[in-house]
Scaffold this motif. Structure first.
Motif, PDB file in Angstrom:
ATOM      1  N   THR A 284      69.143  75.150 106.802  1.00 56.25           N
ATOM      2  CA  THR A 284      69.073  73.882 106.060  1.00 56.25           C
ATOM      3  C   THR A 284      67.797  73.808 105.239  1.00 56.25           C
ATOM      4  OG1 THR A 284      70.359  72.723 107.744  1.00 56.25           O
ATOM      5  CG2 THR A 284      69.013  71.378 106.289  1.00 56.25           C
ATOM      6  N   SER A 285      66.694  74.183 105.856  1.00 55.17           N
ATOM      7  CA  SER A 285      65.402  74.173 105.156  1.00 55.17           C
ATOM      8  C   SER A 285      65.431  75.092 103.944  1.00 55.17           C
ATOM      9  CB  SER A 285      64.284  74.595 106.115  1.00 55.17           C
ATOM     10  OG  SER A 285      63.046  74.679 105.441  1.00 55.17           O
ATOM     11  N   ALA A 286      66.071  76.243 104.086  1.00 56.51           N
ATOM     12  CA  ALA A 286      66.162  77.196 102.969  1.00 56.51           C
ATOM     13  C   ALA A 286      66.920  76.585 101.795  1.00 56.51           C
ATOM     14  CB  ALA A 286      66.841  78.478 103.436  1.00 56.51           C
ATOM     15  N   TYR A 287      68.034  75.919 102.076  1.00 56.95           N
ATOM     16  CA  TYR A 287      68.789  75.268 101.005  1.00 56.95           C
ATOM     17  C   TYR A 287      67.979  74.137 100.373  1.00 56.95           C
ATOM     18  CZ  TYR A 287      73.243  77.685 101.640  1.00 56.95           C
ATOM     19  OH  TYR A 287      74.236  78.637 101.671  1.00 56.95           O
ATOM     20  N   GLN A 288      67.280  73.396 101.193  1.00 54.31           N
ATOM     21  CA  GLN A 288      66.469  72.297 100.677  1.00 54.31           C
ATOM     22  C   GLN A 288      65.337  72.797  99.785  1.00 54.31           C
ATOM     23  OE1 GLN A 288      65.386  70.369 104.353  1.00 54.31           O
ATOM     24  NE2 GLN A 288      67.090  68.922 104.254  1.00 54.31           N
TER      25      GLN A 288
ATOM     26  N   GLU B 113      79.464  72.769 114.339  1.00 52.48           N
ATOM     27  CA  GLU B 113      78.024  72.938 114.546  1.00 52.48           C
ATOM     28  C   GLU B 113      77.306  73.413 113.284  1.00 52.48           C
ATOM     29  OE1 GLU B 113      77.439  75.469 117.889  1.00 52.48           O
ATOM     30  OE2 GLU B 113      78.390  74.091 119.308  1.00 52.48           O
ATOM     31  N   ASN B 114      78.002  73.444 112.158  1.00 52.67           N
ATOM     32  CA  ASN B 114      77.371  73.886 110.910  1.00 52.67           C
ATOM     33  C   ASN B 114      76.429  72.806 110.396  1.00 52.67           C
ATOM     34  OD1 ASN B 114      77.162  74.105 107.841  1.00 52.67           O
ATOM     35  ND2 ASN B 114      78.119  76.057 108.360  1.00 52.67           N
ATOM     36  N   ASP B 115      75.145  73.149 110.296  1.00 53.80           N
ATOM     37  CA  ASP B 115      74.118  72.159 109.966  1.00 53.80           C
ATOM     38  C   ASP B 115      74.280  71.605 108.553  1.00 53.80           C
ATOM     39  OD1 ASP B 115      72.123  71.041 111.588  1.00 53.80           O
ATOM     40  OD2 ASP B 115      70.564  71.867 110.309  1.00 53.80           O
ATOM     41  N   ILE B 116      74.647  72.455 107.598  1.00 55.73           N
ATOM     42  CA  ILE B 116      74.811  72.013 106.209  1.00 55.73           C
ATOM     43  C   ILE B 116      75.954  71.014 106.103  1.00 55.73           C
ATOM     44  CG2 ILE B 116      75.389  72.745 103.868  1.00 55.73           C
ATOM     45  CD1 ILE B 116      72.613  73.527 104.701  1.00 55.73           C
ATOM     46  N   ILE B 117      77.074  71.316 106.750  1.00 52.94           N
ATOM     47  CA  ILE B 117      78.226  70.415 106.712  1.00 52.94           C
ATOM     48  C   ILE B 117      77.868  69.062 107.323  1.00 52.94           C
ATOM     49  CG2 ILE B 117      80.563  70.035 107.607  1.00 52.94           C
ATOM     50  CD1 ILE B 117      81.006  73.056 107.415  1.00 52.94           C
ATOM     51  N   LEU B 118      77.162  69.086 108.448  1.00 52.80           N
ATOM     52  CA  LEU B 118      76.771  67.838 109.098  1.00 52.80           C
ATOM     53  C   LEU B 118      75.793  67.030 108.231  1.00 52.80           C
ATOM     54  CD1 LEU B 118      76.335  69.045 112.789  1.00 52.80           C
ATOM     55  CD2 LEU B 118      78.249  67.774 111.804  1.00 52.80           C
TER      56      LEU B 118
ATOM     57  N   TYR C  91      75.632  67.063 104.889  1.00 51.94           N
ATOM     58  CA  TYR C  91      76.412  66.459 103.809  1.00 51.94           C
ATOM     59  C   TYR C  91      77.232  65.287 104.335  1.00 51.94           C
ATOM     60  CZ  TYR C  91      75.387  70.479 100.783  1.00 51.94           C
ATOM     61  OH  TYR C  91      74.762  71.429 100.015  1.00 51.94           O
ATOM     62  N   ALA C  92      77.794  65.455 105.531  1.00 54.57           N
ATOM     63  CA  ALA C  92      78.601  64.382 106.123  1.00 54.57           C
ATOM     64  C   ALA C  92      77.793  63.101 106.240  1.00 54.57           C
ATOM     65  CB  ALA C  92      79.124  64.816 107.493  1.00 54.57           C
ATOM     66  N   ASN C  93      76.554  63.213 106.679  1.00 56.16           N
ATOM     67  CA  ASN C  93      75.722  62.033 106.885  1.00 56.16           C
ATOM     68  C   ASN C  93      75.163  61.494 105.574  1.00 56.16           C
ATOM     69  OD1 ASN C  93      74.376  60.146 108.717  1.00 56.16           O
ATOM     70  ND2 ASN C  93      72.499  61.127 108.034  1.00 56.16           N
ATOM     71  N   ASN C  94      74.611  62.385 104.739  1.00 53.22           N
ATOM     72  CA  ASN C  94      73.916  61.940 103.529  1.00 53.22           C
ATOM     73  C   ASN C  94      74.854  61.479 102.422  1.00 53.22           C
ATOM     74  OD1 ASN C  94      71.587  62.499 104.839  1.00 53.22           O
ATOM     75  ND2 ASN C  94      71.063  64.322 103.665  1.00 53.22           N
ATOM     76  N   LEU C  95      76.045  62.043 102.358  1.00 52.41           N
ATOM     77  CA  LEU C  95      76.972  61.685 101.279  1.00 52.41           C
ATOM     78  C   LEU C  95      77.981  60.616 101.698  1.00 52.41           C
ATOM     79  CD1 LEU C  95      77.754  65.239  99.835  1.00 52.41           C
ATOM     80  CD2 LEU C  95      75.976  63.640  99.129  1.00 52.41           C
ATOM     81  N   TYR C  96      78.348  60.597 102.976  1.00 55.96           N
ATOM     82  CA  TYR C  96      79.424  59.701 103.401  1.00 55.96           C
ATOM     83  C   TYR C  96      79.063  58.801 104.596  1.00 55.96           C
ATOM     84  CZ  TYR C  96      82.461  62.533 100.435  1.00 55.96           C
ATOM     85  OH  TYR C  96      83.032  63.185  99.360  1.00 55.96           O
ATOM     86  N   GLU C  97      77.975  59.091 105.276  1.00 57.19           N
ATOM     87  CA  GLU C  97      77.662  58.519 106.583  1.00 57.19           C
ATOM     88  C   GLU C  97      78.631  59.119 107.603  1.00 57.19           C
ATOM     89  OE1 GLU C  97      75.658  54.279 106.457  1.00 57.19           O
ATOM     90  OE2 GLU C  97      77.679  54.173 105.629  1.00 57.19           O
ATOM     91  N   TYR C  98      78.055  59.684 108.656  1.00 56.50           N
ATOM     92  CA  TYR C  98      78.871  60.483 109.571  1.00 56.50           C
ATOM     93  C   TYR C  98      79.998  59.677 110.211  1.00 56.50           C
ATOM     94  CZ  TYR C  98      80.358  63.745 113.090  1.00 56.50           C
ATOM     95  OH  TYR C  98      81.131  64.580 113.851  1.00 56.50           O
TER      96      TYR C  98
END
Length: 279
Positions: free
Chosen positions: A90-94, A231-236, A238-245
């Motif tokens: 996640t940090s790498a993508y950020q 358990e994919n951190d990137i998917i989680l 996006y789920a929270n930041n774009l849609y709210e989990y």
């Protein structure tokens, strides 16, 4: 395209060099296992795409990328690594990588990622050419600014492709809205929609309906991914930041016939979250 490879394993360097230069349009302009040498080379070489191994002594791959970007050089980065924590990915993508490839390397995957990265750069270059024609010769400082904004636009497109919402009826409006927020460095609430879309309240509602449908499609696609890769951190993220989990969770229950209605979407939350993701 000019490629640069930094990796601890000489066999990986040899493999990547062969894959890259199998296309006569590509050139490997440098290789090393030393992060400081890679940084020095990034300052003097015209590098389009840099393969960066995460696991290096003294300076890891994310630190190297950040150091290069802090010097106002913006090659595209493809990170390679073996068995790293999801939080590190996640940090790498950020910090600006375009793609992540796990070791041991899969040749077909490497070829596919190289092709996608090259397409992004070609698209970026064409846009810059158009901007230069419209605005005249740009100064070096302006070019840096344009490149930074353009990279944000590319990152936004990558997220939209990830969500599978680049070709819906609302795609044109979504892209125009994202580009405006990036160019003007504003939040969703600051957008003048009547000016942006040249529309009255009725047409604005129609545009919002199209945007909402596409965003809802992304919600459904992301919910499917959450079920397949819980358990994919990137998917989680996006789920929270774009849609709210909670909305992704409701959509997953709906897809599993455990709930009569799916998750809800907020246009404002989606676009503000998207802009935050690409900063």
């Amino acid at each position: 395209m000019n490629f640069y490879i930094i990796d601890n394993d000489s066999k990986i360097i040899h493999l990547l060099s062969n894959i890259i230069e199998n296309d006569f349009n590509n050139t490997v302009v440098g290789t090393t296992s030393d992060p400081q040498q890679a940084y020095d080379d990034a300052m003097r070489l015209g590098i389009d795409i840099m393969f960066v191994d995460y696991a290096m002594p003294e300076m890891d791959g994310v630190q190297l990328i950040q150091k290069i970007q802090d010097s106002h050089h913006y090659p595209h980065f493809i990170m390679t690594a073996q068995a790293i924590l999801p939080s590190v990915k996640t940090s790498a993508y950020q910090h600006g990588i375009d793609f992540f490839i796990e070791k041991p390397l899969n040749i077909a995957e490497v070829k596919s990622v190289i092709k996608l990265a090259a397409q992004n750069i070609n698209m970026s270059n064409r846009l810059l050419q158009v901007l230069d024609l419209v605005s005249g010769a740009a100064t070096n400082n302006n070019t840096v600014t344009i490149s930074g904004k353009n990279k944000k636009k590319e990152n936004a497109q990558s997220i939209l492709r990830f969500l599978g919402i680049t070709s819906g009826n609302g795609a044109t409006a979504i892209n125009r809205l994202i580009n405006t927020m990036i160019e003007r460095d504003i939040h969703f609430d600051e957008v003048d929609f009547e000016e942006l879309f040249q529309c009255d309240d009725h047409k604005k509602k129609i545009i919002f309906q199209r945007i909402r449908r596409d965003i809802k499609t992304g919600l459904s696609n992301l919910a499917h991914m959450c079920m397949d890769y819980p358990e994919n951190d990137i998917i989680l993220e996006y789920a929270n930041n774009l849609y709210e989990y909670k909305n992704i969770h409701n959509e997953m229950q709906f897809l599993k016939d455990e709930r009569k209605t799916g998750g809800q979407v907020s246009i404002k939350h989606f676009f503000n979250g998207l802009i935050q993701e690409i900063k």
